[in-house]
Design a protein around this motif. Structure first.
Motif, PDB file in Angstrom:
ATOM      1  N   GLU A   7       0.821  -1.204   0.000  1.00 19.97           N
ATOM      2  CA  GLU A   7       0.000   0.000   0.000  1.00 19.97           C
ATOM      3  C   GLU A   7       0.859   1.259   0.000  1.00 19.97           C
ATOM      4  OE1 GLU A   7      -4.029  -1.426   2.359  1.00 19.97           O
ATOM      5  OE2 GLU A   7      -2.342  -0.644   3.497  1.00 19.97           O
ATOM      6  N   LEU A   8       1.913   1.267   0.797  1.00 21.82           N
ATOM      7  CA  LEU A   8       2.802   2.429   0.827  1.00 21.82           C
ATOM      8  C   LEU A   8       3.492   2.648  -0.506  1.00 21.82           C
ATOM      9  CD1 LEU A   8       4.453   2.107   4.341  1.00 21.82           C
ATOM     10  CD2 LEU A   8       2.847   3.842   3.574  1.00 21.82           C
ATOM     11  N   VAL A   9       3.939   1.574  -1.135  1.00 22.35           N
ATOM     12  CA  VAL A   9       4.591   1.685  -2.439  1.00 22.35           C
ATOM     13  C   VAL A   9       3.610   2.224  -3.476  1.00 22.35           C
ATOM     14  CG1 VAL A   9       5.564   0.303  -4.325  1.00 22.35           C
ATOM     15  CG2 VAL A   9       6.385  -0.020  -2.002  1.00 22.35           C
ATOM     16  N   ARG A  10       2.384   1.754  -3.436  1.00 26.88           N
ATOM     17  CA  ARG A  10       1.384   2.188  -4.402  1.00 26.88           C
ATOM     18  C   ARG A  10       0.976   3.643  -4.183  1.00 26.88           C
ATOM     19  NH1 ARG A  10      -3.518  -0.651  -3.382  1.00 26.88           N
ATOM     20  NH2 ARG A  10      -2.145  -2.439  -3.280  1.00 26.88           N
ATOM     21  N   TRP A  11       0.785   4.059  -2.944  1.00 28.02           N
ATOM     22  CA  TRP A  11       0.322   5.407  -2.655  1.00 28.02           C
ATOM     23  C   TRP A  11       1.416   6.445  -2.833  1.00 28.02           C
ATOM     24  CZ3 TRP A  11      -2.837   4.725   2.453  1.00 28.02           C
ATOM     25  CH2 TRP A  11      -3.993   4.010   2.169  1.00 28.02           C
ATOM     26  N   LEU A  12       2.620   6.143  -2.376  1.00 31.10           N
ATOM     27  CA  LEU A  12       3.710   7.109  -2.424  1.00 31.10           C
ATOM     28  C   LEU A  12       4.491   7.056  -3.727  1.00 31.10           C
ATOM     29  CD1 LEU A  12       5.065   6.700   1.202  1.00 31.10           C
ATOM     30  CD2 LEU A  12       3.541   8.464   0.318  1.00 31.10           C
ATOM     31  N   ARG A  13       4.241   6.009  -4.528  1.00 27.59           N
ATOM     32  CA  ARG A  13       4.965   5.805  -5.788  1.00 27.59           C
ATOM     33  C   ARG A  13       6.469   5.789  -5.552  1.00 27.59           C
ATOM     34  NH1 ARG A  13       1.570   7.199 -10.639  1.00 27.59           N
ATOM     35  NH2 ARG A  13      -0.389   6.404  -9.889  1.00 27.59           N
ATOM     36  N   MET A  14       6.865   5.131  -4.486  1.00 32.60           N
ATOM     37  CA  MET A  14       8.273   4.941  -4.158  1.00 32.60           C
ATOM     38  C   MET A  14       8.517   3.449  -4.020  1.00 32.60           C
ATOM     39  SD  MET A  14       9.153   7.675  -1.225  1.00 32.60           S
ATOM     40  CE  MET A  14       9.334   9.389  -1.544  1.00 32.60           C
ATOM     41  N   THR A  15       9.726   3.051  -4.319  1.00 33.87           N
ATOM     42  CA  THR A  15      10.084   1.649  -4.134  1.00 33.87           C
ATOM     43  C   THR A  15      10.410   1.405  -2.662  1.00 33.87           C
ATOM     44  OG1 THR A  15      12.408   2.068  -4.594  1.00 33.87           O
ATOM     45  CG2 THR A  15      11.000   1.524  -6.473  1.00 33.87           C
ATOM     46  N   ALA A  16      10.535   0.136  -2.314  1.00 32.79           N
ATOM     47  CA  ALA A  16      10.883  -0.200  -0.933  1.00 32.79           C
ATOM     48  C   ALA A  16      12.267   0.337  -0.582  1.00 32.79           C
ATOM     49  CB  ALA A  16      10.830  -1.715  -0.738  1.00 32.79           C
ATOM     50  N   PHE A  17      13.178   0.340  -1.554  1.00 25.85           N
ATOM     51  CA  PHE A  17      14.520   0.885  -1.329  1.00 25.85           C
ATOM     52  C   PHE A  17      14.454   2.369  -0.977  1.00 25.85           C
ATOM     53  CE2 PHE A  17      18.315   2.965  -3.131  1.00 25.85           C
ATOM     54  CZ  PHE A  17      19.275   2.390  -2.312  1.00 25.85           C
ATOM     55  N   GLU A  18      13.656   3.130  -1.693  1.00 22.17           N
ATOM     56  CA  GLU A  18      13.510   4.554  -1.408  1.00 22.17           C
ATOM     57  C   GLU A  18      12.887   4.784  -0.032  1.00 22.17           C
ATOM     58  OE1 GLU A  18      12.724   6.769  -5.574  1.00 22.17           O
ATOM     59  OE2 GLU A  18      11.305   5.168  -5.065  1.00 22.17           O
ATOM     60  N   LEU A  19      11.910   3.951   0.326  1.00 22.32           N
ATOM     61  CA  LEU A  19      11.293   4.079   1.644  1.00 22.32           C
ATOM     62  C   LEU A  19      12.300   3.794   2.756  1.00 22.32           C
ATOM     63  CD1 LEU A  19       7.827   2.427   0.992  1.00 22.32           C
ATOM     64  CD2 LEU A  19       8.308   4.839   1.358  1.00 22.32           C
ATOM     65  N   MET A 116       5.436  24.852   6.254  1.00 19.23           N
ATOM     66  CA  MET A 116       4.657  23.630   6.055  1.00 19.23           C
ATOM     67  C   MET A 116       3.937  23.589   4.707  1.00 19.23           C
ATOM     68  SD  MET A 116       5.208  21.899   8.731  1.00 19.23           S
ATOM     69  CE  MET A 116       3.955  20.733   9.125  1.00 19.23           C
ATOM     70  N   GLY A 117       3.946  24.679   3.946  1.00 20.64           N
ATOM     71  CA  GLY A 117       3.246  24.740   2.662  1.00 20.64           C
ATOM     72  C   GLY A 117       3.603  23.620   1.698  1.00 20.64           C
ATOM     73  N   PRO A 118       4.893  23.377   1.422  1.00 27.43           N
ATOM     74  CA  PRO A 118       5.228  22.274   0.506  1.00 27.43           C
ATOM     75  C   PRO A 118       4.758  20.919   1.014  1.00 27.43           C
ATOM     76  CG  PRO A 118       7.132  23.676   0.836  1.00 27.43           C
ATOM     77  CD  PRO A 118       6.074  24.140   1.795  1.00 27.43           C
ATOM     78  N   LEU A 119       4.764  20.726   2.332  1.00 30.52           N
ATOM     79  CA  LEU A 119       4.307  19.458   2.896  1.00 30.52           C
ATOM     80  C   LEU A 119       2.802  19.285   2.708  1.00 30.52           C
ATOM     81  CD1 LEU A 119       5.678  17.113   4.314  1.00 30.52           C
ATOM     82  CD2 LEU A 119       5.054  18.163   6.478  1.00 30.52           C
ATOM     83  N   PHE A 120       2.042  20.365   2.828  1.00 30.79           N
ATOM     84  CA  PHE A 120       0.602  20.297   2.604  1.00 30.79           C
ATOM     85  C   PHE A 120       0.277  19.950   1.152  1.00 30.79           C
ATOM     86  CE2 PHE A 120       0.018  23.454   6.287  1.00 30.79           C
ATOM     87  CZ  PHE A 120      -0.050  22.416   7.199  1.00 30.79           C
ATOM     88  N   VAL A 126      -0.589  12.963  -2.341  1.00 29.88           N
ATOM     89  CA  VAL A 126      -0.695  11.590  -1.838  1.00 29.88           C
ATOM     90  C   VAL A 126      -2.153  11.208  -1.614  1.00 29.88           C
ATOM     91  CG1 VAL A 126      -0.144  10.108   0.135  1.00 29.88           C
ATOM     92  CG2 VAL A 126       1.614  11.563  -0.851  1.00 29.88           C
ATOM     93  N   MET A 127      -2.964  12.146  -1.146  1.00 27.78           N
ATOM     94  CA  MET A 127      -4.376  11.871  -0.951  1.00 27.78           C
ATOM     95  C   MET A 127      -5.074  11.543  -2.263  1.00 27.78           C
ATOM     96  SD  MET A 127      -7.329  14.313   0.655  1.00 27.78           S
ATOM     97  CE  MET A 127      -7.196  15.424  -0.705  1.00 27.78           C
ATOM     98  N   VAL A 128      -4.762  12.278  -3.301  1.00 31.93           N
ATOM     99  CA  VAL A 128      -5.353  12.007  -4.613  1.00 31.93           C
ATOM    100  C   VAL A 128      -4.897  10.640  -5.114  1.00 31.93           C
ATOM    101  CG1 VAL A 128      -5.354  12.754  -7.020  1.00 31.93           C
ATOM    102  CG2 VAL A 128      -5.682  14.421  -5.205  1.00 31.93           C
ATOM    103  N   ALA A 130      -4.040   8.100  -3.304  1.00 34.16           N
ATOM    104  CA  ALA A 130      -4.717   7.068  -2.487  1.00 34.16           C
ATOM    105  C   ALA A 130      -6.158   6.881  -2.958  1.00 34.16           C
ATOM    106  CB  ALA A 130      -4.674   7.456  -1.018  1.00 34.16           C
ATOM    107  N   CYS A 131      -6.820   7.948  -3.317  1.00 32.01           N
ATOM    108  CA  CYS A 131      -8.203   7.825  -3.792  1.00 32.01           C
ATOM    109  C   CYS A 131      -8.269   7.137  -5.163  1.00 32.01           C
ATOM    110  CB  CYS A 131      -8.861   9.190  -3.863  1.00 32.01           C
ATOM    111  SG  CYS A 131      -9.150   9.930  -2.254  1.00 32.01           S
ATOM    112  N   ARG A 132      -7.263   7.346  -5.986  1.00 34.83           N
ATOM    113  CA  ARG A 132      -7.263   6.742  -7.306  1.00 34.83           C
ATOM    114  C   ARG A 132      -6.971   5.249  -7.279  1.00 34.83           C
ATOM    115  NH1 ARG A 132      -3.766   9.501 -11.533  1.00 34.83           N
ATOM    116  NH2 ARG A 132      -5.152   8.383 -12.926  1.00 34.83           N
ATOM    117  N   THR A 133      -6.313   4.768  -6.212  1.00 40.18           N
ATOM    118  CA  THR A 133      -5.965   3.355  -6.153  1.00 40.18           C
ATOM    119  C   THR A 133      -7.112   2.499  -5.642  1.00 40.18           C
ATOM    120  OG1 THR A 133      -5.003   3.632  -3.946  1.00 40.18           O
ATOM    121  CG2 THR A 133      -3.506   3.795  -5.837  1.00 40.18           C
TER     122      THR A 133
END
Length: 134
Positions: A7-19, A116-120, A126-128, A130-133
């Protein structure tokens, strides 16, 4: 209750290595930040943030390698899309860390919402995703 690795890989579009890179760098940063806060180390905030910036550099290098490999396999559209999304995430995370480091070191008087603007923005992306998956 907890997210799975898939789920984390799919939502964040990062590999396990990057995580894992991010987890290790946040752990090293946390230890250094606590030692600075407790006055054990007398280092600047720029030195404390080195693990996070190094992780961003390694992650960007990894994304370029993946882009070149996908491009060479003639999957051009997917390569550009992945590179664009990974690059956007990296730029937003780097900008957040840079603004936070500048605020903590006193080089720039910014409000918390500006930091905090870039983080928001990243959390909305990421929310979008997650909704698309689902």
């Amino acid at each position: 209750m907890f997210f799975t690795l898939q789920e984390l890989v799919r939502w964040l579009r990062m590999t396990a290595f990057e995580l894992w890179l991010h987890v290790i760098s946040v752990l090293a940063f946390s230890v250094l930040a606590v030692l600075k806060y407790e006055a054990v180390l007398n280092l600047s905030w720029w030195v404390i943030f080195i693990p996070l910036f190094a992780c961003d550099g390694l992650n960007a290098y990894f994304c370029v390698i993946v882009f070149i490999r996908e491009y060479m396999q003639v999957d051009i559209k997917a390569a550009f899309l992945r590179f664009l999304m990974s690059g956007l995430s990296l730029v937003l995370l780097f900008l957040f860390k840079l603004l936070l480091c500048q605020r903590l070191s006193g080089q720039r008087e910014t409000s918390v919402s500006e930091v905090m603007g870039p983080l928001f923005v990243l959390l909305q992306i990421v929310m979008v995703r997650a909704c698309r998956t689902h």
